[in-house]
Scaffold this active site. Structure first.
Site, PDB file in Angstrom:
ATOM      1  N   LYS A   6      76.251 -46.751  93.330  1.00 10.09           N
ATOM      2  CA  LYS A   6      76.936 -47.801  93.738  1.00 10.09           C
ATOM      3  C   LYS A   6      78.181 -47.885  93.961  1.00 10.09           C
ATOM      4  CE  LYS A   6      78.729 -47.204  88.755  1.00 10.09           C
ATOM      5  NZ  LYS A   6      78.662 -47.634  87.323  1.00 10.09           N
ATOM      6  N   TYR A  39     112.179 -48.531  98.876  1.00  8.03           N
ATOM      7  CA  TYR A  39     112.739 -49.358  97.796  1.00  8.03           C
ATOM      8  C   TYR A  39     113.114 -48.960  96.412  1.00  8.03           C
ATOM      9  CZ  TYR A  39     110.237 -51.873 102.692  1.00  8.03           C
ATOM     10  OH  TYR A  39     109.778 -52.218 103.419  1.00  8.03           O
TER      11      TYR A  39
END
Length: 371
Positions: free
Chosen positions: A35, A256
């Site tokens: 899956k 950042y």
């Protein structure tokens, strides 16, 4: 030249992990669960490594078609069953087996016109409280199915909520055994964790095990046990290269938000990988990474396209750490060193499943280094 990030799918590792499952349950049949596009590996890329399975289990009809187009003629199981009546037509055409977990799916079968009866897996809600009939309604659901000419063989399944933890599976097995007592048909209860931890008990093992994450080299009960403990190998490597370096002094910050501050002189490398490639943004300073096979750490915040890594351990080991150096985000480095995906996932506060499935479409993927 393309950006240096790339993923590699290891066919031999898939074969090894499937064999590891077979060793754990030598007298049971194995579903290879593919899956979510084979847990992000790609069904077509993973197929060769898993074709020795007894069957394939998945969710989507389109994925079932892909498996059939690869030449697979054995069993395919739809783990969530069908979603609307016309799905049953494709089940007939592709010879798909499918779960039945609600009255609506029985109603669809009762109205379905077919000359070939369906093989179904009747699902019990044994305590996870997701899909499945309750114990009180399970036998009446079986009786309805058993009376339908559209249904051939009925098998039985449930899904464990705590096979990877301390609670275990005994409470759900008791419910399953009570609900299915004396009913004829094959049983499937074990997921990856139950297969490795409990399937030595024939009562738990059943006729089919559903091997999912273990096939892809992740420990289903990490951090209690790691991949080495279960003797499984990484099937996906995410790697890139150093595209720049910086020399920091005490007080310099990185990235950042200035989340990392150097305490002294430090060489960092900038690697071409970021959250737009599927690398988790929540990985913070200290997340493990390999540079030319030497274990080191991320520093600072993950950016869209780049991460920064501490090169000190690499330099201290006398290993090259300059421009173009190999960076392994998870999986196997060229020198044989391994960074388990579970460790990276733990640093991100998630599980290895999510990292595999989140690999971004922009990342080139090869099988064993061959495009």
């Amino acid at each position: 030249m393309p950006r240096p990030i790339h993923a590699t799918i290891h066919t031999a590792a898939l074969q090894h992990n499937l064999e590891r499952v077979r060793q754990a349950v030598p007298d049971a049949k194995t579903w290879a669960v593919v899956k979510a596009n084979a847990y992000g590996h790609g069904i077509e890329r993973a197929f060769e490594g898993l074709r020795a399975a007894d069957g394939f289990a998945l969710l989507d009809l389109a994925e079932a078609e892909r498996v059939r187009h690869l030449g697979w003629r054995g069993p395919i199981l739809l783990l969530e069953g069908v979603f609307e009546p016309r799905d049953l037509e494709l089940c007939s055409r592709l010879s798909l087996w499918h779960a039945v977990h609600c009255d609506e799916q029985i109603d669809m079968l009762a109205a379905h016109k077919t000359q070939v009866p369906h093989r179904v897996f009747l699902k019990l809600n044994s305590g996870m409280n997701r899909l499945g009939f309750t114990a009180q309604r399970y036998r009446s659901a079986w009786a309805r199915l058993n009376a339908l000419p559209q249904v051939d063989e009925i098998s039985f399944m449930t899904h464990f909520s705590d096979a990877d933890g301390a609670r275990g599976v005994a409470h759900q097995m008791a419910a399953f055994n009570a609900a299915t007592q004396d009913l004829p048909g094959e049983r499937s209860v074990c997921n990856s964790a139950a297969t490795l931890r409990f399937a030595s008990d024939a009562q738990v093992r059943g006729d089919w095990v559903r091997a999912g994450i273990v096939l892809y080299g992740s420990a289903p009960d990490f951090p209690a046990h790691n991949a080495d403990h279960w003797q499984v190998q990484p099937t996906m490597t995410l790697a890139t290269r150093i595209i720049g370096t910086q020399q920091l002094q005490a007080g310099d910050t990185v990235g950042y938000g200035s989340r990392f501050t150097a305490e002294g002189p430090l060489t960092i490398g900038v690697a071409a990988c970021g959250y737009a490639d599927g690398y988790p943004r929540h990985c913070d300073t200290g997340t493990p990474v390999l540079v030319n096979g030497v274990r080191t750490r991320l520093v600072g915040r993950v950016s869209m396209d780049m991460v920064t890594v501490d090169l000190s351990p690499v330099i201290a080991a006398g290993v090259d750490a300059g421009f173009g150096s190999e960076v392994t985000l998870w999986g196997s480095a060229r020198n044989g060193a391994v960074l388990p995906i579970d460790e990276v996932a733990q640093a991100a506060g998630t599980v290895g499943y999510e990292l595999m499935c989140a690999l971004a479409p922009r990342v080139p993927v090869a099988v064993d280094g061959v495009a």
